[in-house]
Design a protein around this motif. Structure first.
Motif, PDB file in Angstrom:
ATOM      1  N   ASP A  95       3.733  -2.386   5.535  1.00 28.08           N
ATOM      2  CA  ASP A  95       2.791  -1.576   4.686  1.00 28.08           C
ATOM      3  C   ASP A  95       2.185  -2.687   4.204  1.00 28.08           C
ATOM      4  O   ASP A  95       1.044  -3.669   4.006  1.00 28.08           O
ATOM      5  CB  ASP A  95       2.361  -0.524   4.644  1.00 28.08           C
ATOM      6  CG  ASP A  95       2.986   0.162   5.778  1.00 28.08           C
ATOM      7  OD1 ASP A  95       2.780   0.014   7.303  1.00 28.08           O
ATOM      8  OD2 ASP A  95       2.777   1.744   5.280  1.00 28.08           O
ATOM      9  N   VAL A  96       3.029  -3.341   3.070  1.00 30.04           N
ATOM     10  CA  VAL A  96       2.701  -4.656   1.976  1.00 30.04           C
ATOM     11  C   VAL A  96       1.961  -5.542   2.807  1.00 30.04           C
ATOM     12  O   VAL A  96       1.611  -6.355   2.897  1.00 30.04           O
ATOM     13  CB  VAL A  96       2.892  -4.225   0.985  1.00 30.04           C
ATOM     14  CG1 VAL A  96       3.399  -5.645  -0.115  1.00 30.04           C
ATOM     15  CG2 VAL A  96       3.204  -2.982  -0.115  1.00 30.04           C
ATOM     16  N   VAL A  97       3.404  -6.029   3.640  1.00 32.64           N
ATOM     17  CA  VAL A  97       3.153  -7.750   4.555  1.00 32.64           C
ATOM     18  C   VAL A  97       1.795  -7.623   5.265  1.00 32.64           C
ATOM     19  O   VAL A  97       0.934  -8.514   5.499  1.00 32.64           O
ATOM     20  CB  VAL A  97       4.253  -7.368   5.109  1.00 32.64           C
ATOM     21  CG1 VAL A  97       4.165  -9.045   6.077  1.00 32.64           C
ATOM     22  CG2 VAL A  97       5.614  -7.751   3.470  1.00 32.64           C
ATOM     23  N   ILE A  98       2.104  -5.930   5.662  1.00 30.84           N
ATOM     24  CA  ILE A  98       0.193  -6.127   6.294  1.00 30.84           C
ATOM     25  C   ILE A  98      -0.659  -6.075   6.576  1.00 30.84           C
ATOM     26  O   ILE A  98      -1.607  -7.056   6.330  1.00 30.84           O
ATOM     27  CB  ILE A  98      -0.144  -4.707   7.647  1.00 30.84           C
ATOM     28  CG1 ILE A  98       1.240  -5.168   9.090  1.00 30.84           C
ATOM     29  CG2 ILE A  98      -0.854  -4.757   8.281  1.00 30.84           C
ATOM     30  CD1 ILE A  98       1.809  -3.801   9.171  1.00 30.84           C
ATOM     31  N   ASP A  99      -0.776  -5.679   4.679  1.00 32.03           N
ATOM     32  CA  ASP A  99      -1.848  -5.829   3.908  1.00 32.03           C
ATOM     33  C   ASP A  99      -2.719  -7.141   3.131  1.00 32.03           C
ATOM     34  O   ASP A  99      -3.724  -7.412   3.764  1.00 32.03           O
ATOM     35  CB  ASP A  99      -2.103  -4.352   2.154  1.00 32.03           C
ATOM     36  CG  ASP A  99      -1.947  -3.313   2.685  1.00 32.03           C
ATOM     37  OD1 ASP A  99      -2.174  -2.827   4.246  1.00 32.03           O
ATOM     38  OD2 ASP A  99      -1.548  -2.212   2.183  1.00 32.03           O
TER      39      ASP A  99
END
Length: 111
Positions: free
Chosen positions: A4-8
């Protein structure tokens, strides 16, 4: 690193770069209008810039913005996503609904 951090981060970076590149010509024209000796319309300013310096002149001075705004946006989106996930009491998951919508903590049904 959490997915999720990478996507954000990627979403924030792409959004920052896109907006910077899309609106730099508007900023250039408005800046030129502010420093013009005689008042003229935005269209006349843009046309004079295009005829005088060419199409790339609209993006002149955009390099620092393209280098920094996407990074700033990526950090903003990572921080926002982290806060949203922590507010729900979860770690890296997107919530129980599966559609990416945030579930309210301690929310009671209406009615």
């Amino acid at each position: 690193m959490d997915r999720d951090v990478v996507i954000d981060a990627v979403a924030g970076f792409v959004a920052g770069a896109s907006v910077t590149l899309a609106f730099q010509p508007v900023d250039t024209v408005l800046t030129r209008q502010q420093y013009a000796t005689a008042p003229q319309s935005a269209g006349a300013t843009a046309l004079a810039l295009l005829r005088g310096k060419g199409g790339l002149a609209f993006w002149r001075g955009a390099t620092p913005l393209v280098a920094l705004v996407p990074l700033q946006n990526a950090l903003l989106m990572v921080g926002y996503g982290w806060g949203e996930r922590m507010g729900r009491g979860g770690g890296g998951d997107r919530g129980d609904r599966g559609d990416g919508a945030a579930a309210a903590v301690g929310a009671k049904p209406c009615g």
